[in-house]
Motif scaffolding. Structure first.
Motif, short mmCIF file in Angstrom:
data_model
loop_
_atom_site.label_atom_id
_atom_site.label_comp_id
_atom_site.label_asym_id
_atom_site.label_seq_id
_atom_site.Cartn_x
_atom_site.Cartn_y
_atom_site.Cartn_z
N LEU A 203 0.84 -1.21 0.04
CA LEU A 203 0.05 0.22 0.07
C LEU A 203 0.95 1.37 -0.17
N THR A 204 0.49 2.25 -0.80
CA THR A 204 1.17 3.43 -0.87
C THR A 204 0.28 4.66 0.23
N GLY A 205 0.66 5.71 0.19
CA GLY A 205 0.12 6.84 0.87
C GLY A 205 -1.21 7.13 0.33
N THR A 206 -1.29 7.00 -1.04
CA THR A 206 -2.72 7.45 -1.69
C THR A 206 -3.50 6.17 -1.26
N HIS A 207 -3.13 5.05 -1.45
CA HIS A 207 -4.05 3.88 -1.15
C HIS A 207 -4.49 4.05 0.37
N LEU A 208 -3.68 4.24 1.20
CA LEU A 208 -3.93 4.54 2.59
C LEU A 208 -5.11 5.70 2.78
N ALA A 209 -4.77 6.74 2.19
CA ALA A 209 -5.78 7.77 2.38
C ALA A 209 -6.98 7.32 1.61
N GLY A 210 -7.18 6.58 0.42
CA GLY A 210 -8.48 6.04 0.01
C GLY A 210 -9.15 5.10 1.05
N TYR A 211 -8.30 4.16 1.61
CA TYR A 211 -8.97 3.43 2.63
C TYR A 211 -9.61 4.19 3.77
N ALA A 212 -8.77 4.89 4.31
CA ALA A 212 -9.21 5.96 5.19
C ALA A 212 -10.44 6.63 5.25
N TYR A 213 -10.84 7.07 4.01
CA TYR A 213 -11.93 7.70 3.50
C TYR A 213 -13.16 6.59 3.62
N LEU A 214 -12.92 5.73 2.92
CA LEU A 214 -13.84 4.39 2.78
C LEU A 214 -14.34 4.12 4.05
N ALA A 215 -13.46 3.73 5.13
CA ALA A 215 -13.64 3.28 6.29
C ALA A 215 -14.29 4.22 7.29
N LEU A 216 -13.92 5.59 7.09
CA LEU A 216 -14.44 6.53 8.13
C LEU A 216 -15.87 7.12 7.59
N GLY A 217 -15.59 8.15 6.57
CA GLY A 217 -16.80 8.61 6.04
C GLY A 217 -17.66 7.91 5.48
N ASN A 218 -17.21 6.80 4.41
CA ASN A 218 -18.14 6.22 3.53
C ASN A 218 -18.51 5.05 4.23
N THR A 219 -18.09 4.55 5.33
CA THR A 219 -18.80 3.33 6.21
C THR A 219 -19.18 3.74 7.53
N ALA A 220 -18.28 4.11 8.23
CA ALA A 220 -18.35 4.13 9.78
C ALA A 220 -19.78 5.22 10.01
N ILE A 221 -19.51 6.39 9.42
CA ILE A 221 -20.43 7.67 9.46
C ILE A 221 -21.42 7.06 8.64
N SER A 222 -21.37 6.67 7.42
CA SER A 222 -22.56 6.53 6.46
C SER A 222 -23.63 5.35 7.12
N TYR A 223 -22.76 4.35 7.50
CA TYR A 223 -23.75 3.24 7.87
C TYR A 223 -24.40 3.57 9.41
N PHE A 224 -23.72 4.27 10.05
CA PHE A 224 -24.50 5.15 11.36
C PHE A 224 -25.76 5.60 10.94
N LEU A 225 -25.43 6.67 9.97
CA LEU A 225 -26.72 7.69 9.57
C LEU A 225 -27.84 6.51 8.75
N TRP A 226 -27.44 5.57 8.11
CA TRP A 226 -28.32 4.49 7.38
C TRP A 226 -29.32 3.75 8.61
N PHE A 227 -28.54 3.29 9.66
CA PHE A 227 -29.16 2.51 10.57
C PHE A 227 -29.89 3.60 11.46
#
Length: 317
Positions: A203-227
């Motif tokens: 993983l590169t820095g770009t990959h880690l930034a992408g995964y960080a976005y997916l895990a935090l905003g795209n998943t943790a926050i989004s699924y909280f709002l969904w549920f």
């Protein structure tokens, strides 16, 4: 703005966020690692929420969390990615857009949310609108891909309905329940990802930034709002917000990737968005309540859950 409108607006942020997944995956992440991406979205987000809430399931909620995590995440992601790999993106999105129809049927069985003609028409209109946005002439048909797409949609739809039916334990917030489901779903994906795709990529820095976005905003926050939305709205109302995901993906593709967006696609977006709005006009409180059904967010008293007044996705949630 009314209270319900505010809840709808916050819940809508989840499918809007999911609409950015394709762009982030193609532009920021290593190629051809869909299961590893699903794992990196779900498990870190779930563990983070567990650390923040410091709440673990107890009693029957161990197996309930495992079932909900498998339906909403663990089974949904692999089936979704299988459909995406075997079908053109537009076909996969159209197959996934039947989710509201699945939710209408399951909600009638398990939540006593009686389907209305308006609900059925808006669900069909939403699927038709999505098809105009994403489906291209000459799209290939693959039986395995179509079945995987239908099963992924059915899995997520069942997750919405049973999340609504089982509620959550007294004293446990929606954030903790989201963490339980994401962790359980991530643990389901973990062995599948390593068996199918092997060791993690470098993983590169770009990959880690992408995964960080997916895990935090795209998943943790989004699924909280969904549920949280499932807690406060009817199941059909929540799931009819799903078309916002492919609409968002199409707009991002047009703005950021220079993809064509012609009159037919614009018409489809108008139809799908109109169906989404129409889906929010249904009463927030179902007319009936199934025997033993427990809406999401109901408390427990003396060990007995009591009823109170009372969730398609794009191709890459």
């Amino acid at each position: 703005m009314s209270r319900k409108a505010a809840v709808v607006a916050l819940t809508a942020l989840a499918p809007i966020s999911w609409g950015s997944t394709y762009f982030v995956t193609t532009e920021f992440l290593p190629p051809d690692r869909p299961l590893f991406t699903g794992l990196m979205r779900a498990l870190p987000a779930g563990l983070l929420l567990l650390a923040l809430t410091r709440k673990l399931p107890s009693g029957a909620w161990w197996w309930k969390s495992a079932v909900l995590g498998a339906l909403n995440i663990g089974a949904f992601f692999p089936l979704l990615f299988l459909a995406a790999y075997r079908l053109p993106g537009g076909v996969a999105a159209v197959v996934g857009s039947v989710g509201p129809l699945f939710v209408v049927g399951l909600a009638a069985l398990f939540l006593a949310e009686k389907p209305t003609a308006r609900t059925l028409l808006t669900a069909v209109a939403a699927a038709f609108g999505v098809s105009l946005v994403v489906l291209k002439a000459g799209a290939a048909f693959d039986l395995v891909g179509v079945l995987a797409g239908l099963l992924s949609s059915l899995s997520m739809s069942a997750g919405v309905v049973f999340t609504k039916r089982w509620g959550r334990p007294e004293g446990v917030g929606a954030l903790a329940l989201t963490g339980w489901q994401l962790t359980a779903g991530g643990l389901v994906i973990l062995p599948i990802a390593f068996l199918v795709e092997g060791a993690p990529p470098v993983l590169t820095g770009t990959h880690l930034a992408g995964y960080a976005y997916l895990a935090l905003g795209n998943t943790a926050i989004s699924y909280f709002l969904w549920f949280r939305g499932i807690e406060r709205l009817s199941a059909s109302s929540v799931t009819l917000l799903g078309p916002l995901s492919p609409i968002t993906a199409a707009v991002i593709g047009w703005v950021a990737l220079g993809q064509a967006l012609g009159p037919v696609q614009v018409l489809g977006m108008v139809i799908a968005f109109g169906a989404t709005l129409a889906g929010q006009l249904a009463p927030a409180k179902p007319k009936g309540a199934a025997a033993g059904a427990v809406p999401f967010g109901s408390p427990e008293k003396n060990g007995q859950e009591v009823s109170m007044d009372l969730e398609v996705s794009g191709v890459r949630r």
